[in-house]
Design an enzyme around this catalytic site. Sequence first.
Site: not given
Ligand SMILES: *Cc1c(COP(=O)(O)O)cnc(C)c1O
Length: 464
Positions: A78, A130-131, A221, A264, A388, A455
Amino acid sequence: METTPRKHRSWAEPYKIKMVEPIRTTTKAERLAAIEEAGYNTFLLRSKDVYIDLLTDSGTSAMSDHQWAGMMMGDEAYSGSENYFNLERNVQKYYGYPFVVPTHQGRGAEHLISRILIRPGDVVPGNMYFTTTRLHQELSGGTFVDVIIDEAHDPTSLHPFKGNVDLAKFQRVIDEHGAKKIPYITVGATVNMAGGQPISMANMRDVYEMAHKHGIRVILDATRAVENAWFIKVREGGYRDASVASILHEMCSYSDGATMSGKKDLLVNIGGFLAIRDQDVFDEARSMVVVYEGMHTYGGLAGRDMEAMARGIVEAVQDEHIHARIGQVEYLGELLRQENIPIVEPIGGHAIYLDAKRFFPHIPQDQFPAQMLAAQLYIENGIRSMERGIVSAGRNAETGENYYPKLELVRLTIPRRVYTQAHLDVVAETVVDLYEHRENIPGLQMVYEPKYLRFFQARFAPLS
Ligand SMILES: *Cc1c(COP(=O)(O)O)cnc(C)c1O
C-alpha cells in the site's frame, strides 16, 4: 520540408512482433448500424466493430516484453512500493524534476496543479488549449488565454514550430491582468490541438525567462515532450547531434514543473504524474493526491503500472524508437499529401489531421463537418478517428456560446508500435476513396449534449 535526416537508411521499426491480436473486418451494413447506434460519435462505437483504430494514441500503444516483465515485478504494497522509487528515479534522471507524485493519468496531475496554484479570477495563458487541461483550470476558477502564434491556427502554414508561444501575446496578458493574477503559463510540447506541432527550444527558453522576470511559473505539459524533442533535433539548429534524452532534459529545465500523461510518450496503457521543483507545491500535491487519487506513492496506480511506466520512460527516449514512431506518422501523411488530401502541415508528431473545412466545404461549421468526416471514415472501411473541431471546443462557460475554433479537424492518431505499414496503406486508400465521393455527404445535428467534455458522449443525427 525535411523533418527526418534522409541521407542514411530509412527508418524501420526497431522491434519485431512477438504476439498478435486479431482484428475483425465488417460489412458496410454492419458499420452503418453500428454508427447509428453510436449516435454518429466514434467515441461511442464498440471496439470490436472497429477495423483500424486511430481514435487516439492514448493508452493504446504496445508495451515491450521488458515492460510486460516489469508488470510481473509489481510491488503492490500500500505504501512505499519499490516501483514508485523506480519511477521517481527515472523521472528525476530523464525529466530532471526532483519531486514526483504519480496520478492515474494526465488529468489527475492537471487537477492537482490547477487546484494548488489557481485562485478564482486568475488567468492562465497557454500555447493553445487542451480539453482536460483547460477544464481543470476553469473548474479551479481560472480563465484560459491562448497565446500561441497565429500560424498554429492556420492549417496550411509551414512554420516548423507552430507550437511556439507568441511572446507579444504573453506580454499583453501580463500587461492587461498583472502578473499577480497569473499563477503560471502552461507550455504544451507538442501541441496536440494544433496538430501535434512542436515548440522550439529557443522559444521555451524565452518563455521561461519572460515568465520568471514577472514571477510567473512555467508548467510544462510534458505528455508528448519526447516527440517534441525529436522535432527539435531535426528542425532546430544546433541539436542534430544531440540525443533525444539530452534535448528532453534541457526542455524540462525551462519549466518549474510538469503534468504528464504516461499513456502517450511513455508507452503504457494507464498512468501519469505531476513533477515539480518547488518543495511547497510538492507538499501540497502530496497531501491532495491522497484525497483524489490514493497514497502519494501510488496515486491511483497499481505498483505494476508504475513499473511499466518507469521502464517506458527509458524506452521512449531511445532515438531509434522515436525516429520510427514519427517516421510512421510521416509515412501516412505523405501518402495523403501525394493524393492532394487536405491535411494539416507540417505533419505533426502523433497523428495526421484531415482538414474537414476543406474536405467538406459544403458543410457549415455548425453542422459539424469534422464529426461527420470521422463517422464517414468508419462507415467507409471501419477506420476509427476522432473529431477535433467545434464539438471538442465546447462552449464558453460564462456565455454558453459555442466556441468556433478556426481548426475543424479529424485526427487519425497512430498508436505506438501497433500497426504496420500495410495498415497505413489501407487507411490512406480509405480516405482517398471517401474524398472522391464527398459532395453528397450531408452535415449533422446534435441531438444530445452532455455538460462536460461533450465530444466524448454527444449524439448526432444526419441532416438529409
Ligand atoms: C492526453 C493528453 C492530456 C491528458 O492526459 P490523460 O491521460 O488523457 O488524462 C493532456 N495533455 C495532452 C497534450 C494530452 O495529449
